[in-house]
Scaffold this motif. Structure first.
Motif, mmCIF file in Angstrom:
data_model
loop_
_atom_site.group_PDB
_atom_site.id
_atom_site.type_symbol
_atom_site.label_atom_id
_atom_site.label_comp_id
_atom_site.label_asym_id
_atom_site.label_seq_id
_atom_site.Cartn_x
_atom_site.Cartn_y
_atom_site.Cartn_z
ATOM 1 N N ASN A 102 15.206 -26.857 2.779
ATOM 2 C CA ASN A 102 14.126 -25.871 2.815
ATOM 3 C C ASN A 102 12.885 -26.501 3.425
ATOM 4 O O ASN A 102 12.010 -27.036 2.732
ATOM 5 C CB ASN A 102 13.837 -25.361 1.402
ATOM 6 C CG ASN A 102 12.721 -24.330 1.392
ATOM 7 O OD1 ASN A 102 12.418 -23.711 2.412
ATOM 8 N ND2 ASN A 102 12.105 -24.145 0.235
ATOM 9 N N ASP A 154 12.536 -21.718 9.186
ATOM 10 C CA ASP A 154 12.612 -21.778 7.721
ATOM 11 C C ASP A 154 13.736 -22.650 7.180
ATOM 12 O O ASP A 154 14.058 -22.590 6.011
ATOM 13 C CB ASP A 154 12.736 -20.364 7.136
ATOM 14 C CG ASP A 154 13.998 -19.651 7.603
ATOM 15 O OD1 ASP A 154 14.880 -20.301 8.198
ATOM 16 O OD2 ASP A 154 14.110 -18.435 7.367
ATOM 17 N N ASN A 155 14.365 -23.478 8.007
ATOM 18 C CA ASN A 155 15.341 -24.425 7.472
ATOM 19 C C ASN A 155 15.579 -25.564 8.445
ATOM 20 O O ASN A 155 15.337 -25.440 9.650
ATOM 21 C CB ASN A 155 16.668 -23.733 7.117
ATOM 22 C CG ASN A 155 17.521 -23.432 8.327
ATOM 23 O OD1 ASN A 155 18.102 -24.330 8.947
ATOM 24 N ND2 ASN A 155 17.611 -22.155 8.685
ATOM 25 N N ARG A 365 14.547 -13.563 5.988
ATOM 26 C CA ARG A 365 15.057 -14.227 4.786
ATOM 27 C C ARG A 365 13.933 -14.645 3.852
ATOM 28 O O ARG A 365 14.076 -14.569 2.640
ATOM 29 C CB ARG A 365 15.908 -15.429 5.200
ATOM 30 C CG ARG A 365 17.162 -15.020 5.974
ATOM 31 C CD ARG A 365 17.876 -16.223 6.531
ATOM 32 N NE ARG A 365 17.108 -16.922 7.538
ATOM 33 C CZ ARG A 365 17.478 -17.065 8.804
ATOM 34 N NH1 ARG A 365 18.586 -16.501 9.232
ATOM 35 N NH2 ARG A 365 16.734 -17.760 9.643
ATOM 36 N N ARG A 366 12.815 -15.103 4.419
ATOM 37 C CA ARG A 366 11.646 -15.468 3.598
ATOM 38 C C ARG A 366 10.561 -14.394 3.685
ATOM 39 O O ARG A 366 9.868 -14.129 2.723
ATOM 40 C CB ARG A 366 11.070 -16.794 4.072
ATOM 41 C CG ARG A 366 12.082 -17.929 4.189
ATOM 42 C CD ARG A 366 12.290 -18.634 2.898
ATOM 43 N NE ARG A 366 13.118 -19.830 3.084
ATOM 44 C CZ ARG A 366 13.963 -20.299 2.188
ATOM 45 N NH1 ARG A 366 14.101 -19.692 1.031
ATOM 46 N NH2 ARG A 366 14.681 -21.376 2.430
ATOM 47 N N ARG A 433 24.605 -20.843 2.372
ATOM 48 C CA ARG A 433 23.409 -20.144 2.848
ATOM 49 C C ARG A 433 23.001 -19.014 1.902
ATOM 50 O O ARG A 433 21.814 -18.729 1.741
ATOM 51 C CB ARG A 433 23.657 -19.596 4.246
ATOM 52 C CG ARG A 433 23.640 -20.681 5.320
ATOM 53 C CD ARG A 433 24.158 -20.146 6.647
ATOM 54 N NE ARG A 433 23.297 -19.094 7.166
ATOM 55 C CZ ARG A 433 22.209 -19.318 7.901
ATOM 56 N NH1 ARG A 433 21.848 -20.564 8.190
ATOM 57 N NH2 ARG A 433 21.488 -18.322 8.357
ATOM 58 N N TYR A 437 19.190 -19.144 0.520
ATOM 59 C CA TYR A 437 18.183 -18.107 0.746
ATOM 60 C C TYR A 437 18.024 -17.152 -0.428
ATOM 61 O O TYR A 437 17.262 -16.189 -0.354
ATOM 62 C CB TYR A 437 18.515 -17.319 2.007
ATOM 63 C CG TYR A 437 18.219 -18.084 3.278
ATOM 64 C CD1 TYR A 437 16.923 -18.455 3.605
ATOM 65 C CD2 TYR A 437 19.238 -18.444 4.144
ATOM 66 C CE1 TYR A 437 16.647 -19.162 4.766
ATOM 67 C CE2 TYR A 437 18.968 -19.150 5.310
ATOM 68 C CZ TYR A 437 17.677 -19.503 5.617
ATOM 69 O OH TYR A 437 17.395 -20.206 6.768
ATOM 70 N N TYR A 439 20.227 -14.994 -1.997
ATOM 71 C CA TYR A 439 20.835 -13.655 -1.973
ATOM 72 C C TYR A 439 21.350 -13.308 -3.371
ATOM 73 O O TYR A 439 21.739 -14.195 -4.130
ATOM 74 C CB TYR A 439 21.996 -13.602 -0.981
ATOM 75 C CG TYR A 439 21.561 -13.401 0.452
ATOM 76 C CD1 TYR A 439 21.624 -12.142 1.039
ATOM 77 C CD2 TYR A 439 21.075 -14.458 1.210
ATOM 78 C CE1 TYR A 439 21.219 -11.949 2.355
ATOM 79 C CE2 TYR A 439 20.674 -14.277 2.529
ATOM 80 C CZ TYR A 439 20.747 -13.021 3.088
ATOM 81 O OH TYR A 439 20.343 -12.827 4.387
#
Length: 502
Positions: A102, A154-155, A365-366, A433, A437, A439
């Motif tokens: 992250n 973001d990663n 995702r963010r 993933r 993230y 989920y």
């Protein structure tokens, strides 16, 4: 051939033919006489077999429903808090590993945009504190192994692929790259030079220019809208890379996905040995604000003397947690998701104005991701194509789609779902993933059912709610002298000057 002969000939006839072949092979005199009677019987048998095996009618054939079982992965947490997903596959003597951390360009300073990308590039190429860059290159090449690293918004990922017999040594080198990168000064300067050269050449590609300028317009004032410049990259030092790595690389901030031909217990033992002494921490992540929700239309033009205009339009969209995600995916498919979409049928097939055209929501995702509609067309049909794009997008908000459109979209999405699980490495990476993230549990298991429940009313509802034709950012890269109509018919035009982002 064996299965075909079994359908055409009886067991008795097959036996007689086999006997004839035996007699013939050993030149026995009776073979000739036996041959005549055996072949005659075979002919009668074949004719009756053909008559009995009438071709099946595909319209009346029935099949049991397909049942898809998700490949099972194992989740293990090491003593230091690092999460590992495992999926063994013995088909090939290869092991693939991908790690997710992250960290990304969201967290780099405004005056050093490009820091994340440089860190990701030099993490592997810059060698380690134990293994110099040249030696690392040679050793990996000798083993036919590869280690790669990169960092985006973001990663960060560090991944390797290796033959099973070389797993131990490749894993050792991977741990060095992750924990102890050296950021070799010469390799750092080389990566920095490549980054600056890329900035100087980025305006050569009209599609790249259009995509970049649309992103900047949608995310104005937000880290997602920043782009590196020569000045910001020149401001980055090797010490910045070392500090960036030290701040964000630690076990609790990392998830591993491993697939292939490996021994489970031995692998976990190796991971504990290699990462067990890596100290955990809790990074103080910079506060990143949400993108502005205020949406207003804009017309942006980049003058470029090309034969084809690049057209991009869009606005702020949705994130992965949106409850209307599934209805939006169905709407995407109908609007611009394939050869049967409305955009493709009208702009490509009926009007012949473009080879490729599509539109879609890219769930963030963010943070919220964008809605984007895109195509390229002859300069002389620029305005006409933009009008069609706007008209078709607006049409989605005005009436329900047909039942045929809805069913085709749902069937296509559901039936293509299985292709996300073709390779073990993709399966285990997907599971990693989902956790990385955040989920919700059951996301994959319920995905097809959620798509299947979408109705025509749902599609119209989300189109009205999330499509904003009145608030589009329109970006056109092309030669205004040849446009069929001036861009000013779409609103006040803002000219963007290409200066290589100095």
């Amino acid at each position: 051939m064996h299965s075909i002969s079994n359908r055409l000939f009886s067991k008795k006839t097959l036996a007689r033919l086999a006997a004839f072949a035996f007699l013939l092979a050993f030149a026995i005199p009776e073979a000739g006489a036996f041959r005549s009677s055996a072949i005659a019987e075979a002919k009668l048998d074949a004719v009756s077999g053909v008559q009995a095996a009438a071709p099946a009618n595909p319209r009346t054939m029935t099949f049991p429903p397909l049942k898809f079982q998700f490949p099972k992965t194992e989740r293990v947490q090491l003593k230091n808090g690092m999460v590992v997903y495992l999926l063994q596959d013995r088909e090939l003597p290869i092991v693939n590993l991908t790690s997710y951390l992250n960290v990304g360009s969201l967290y780099e300073p405004d005056d050093k945009v490009g820091l994340a990308s440089l860190t990701g590039a030099t993490l592997r190429s810059g060698g380690t504190l134990k293994t110099a860059p040249d030696k690392l290159d040679r050793e990996l090449e000798f083993m036919a192994s590869s280690i790669e690293s990169s960092m985006n918004a973001d990663n960060a990922t560090v991944a390797f692929s290796t033959l099973s017999k070389n797993l131990g040594r490749t894993l050792d080198l991977f741990a060095e790259v992750v924990k102890e990168p050296a950021f070799d000064p010469a390799r750092f300067e080389l990566a920095k030079s490549h980054a600056i050269e890329g900035i100087r050449r980025q305006n050569d590609d009209p599609k790249g220019v259009a995509g970049r300028e649309l992103t900047r317009a949608i995310y104005a004032g937000h880290p997602l809208g920043r782009i590196p410049t020569v000045a910001t990259v020149n401001a980055i030092t090797r010490d910045d890379l070392i500090a960036f790595h030290k701040r964000y690389f630690y076990p609790g901030n990392m998830i591993l996905a491993v697939s292939g031909d490996f021994d489970r217990d031995q692998l976990l033992k190796s991971l504990e040995r290699l990462f067990g002494d890596w100290p955990n921490q809790s990074a103080a992540f910079p506060v990143v604000p949400k993108p502005s929700e205020e949406m207003a239309p804009a017309v942006l033009h980049v003058q470029k003397e090309v034969n084809q205009s690049v057209i991009r339009m869009g606005h702020l969209g949705i994130d992965k947690n949106n409850p209307d995600l599934y209805a939006i995916k169905v709407m995407d498919y109908i609007l611009g998701g394939g050869f049967t979409s409305r955009l493709t049928q009208e702009i490509r097939s009926n009007q012949g104005l473009a080879y490729n055209v599509d539109a879609y929501f890219d769930p963030g995702r963010r943070f919220k991701g964008p809605f984007i509609a895109e195509t390229e067309t002859k300069v002389e049909s620029t305005a006409r194509t933009i009008k069609l794009l706007e008209s078709i997008i607006t049409g989605m908000t005005q009436a329900e789609v047909s039942e045929a459109e809805l069913q085709l979209a749902k069937d296509s999405i559901i039936n293509s779902f299985i292709f996300a699980f073709e390779r073990p490495s993709a399966v285990v990476a997907q599971q990693a993933r989902l956790e990385f993230y955040g989920y919700p549990k059951g996301y994959l298991e319920n995905y097809r059912d959620n798509i299947a429940r979408v109705t025509r009313a749902d599609v119209l509802r989300v189109a009205k709610k999330y499509l904003r034709p009145d608030a589009m950012k329109l970006v056109v890269v092309g030669d205004e002298k040849k446009f069929d109509q001036p861009l000013s018919i779409f609103g006040k035009v803002q000219e963007i000057k290409l200066n290589n982002n100095k």
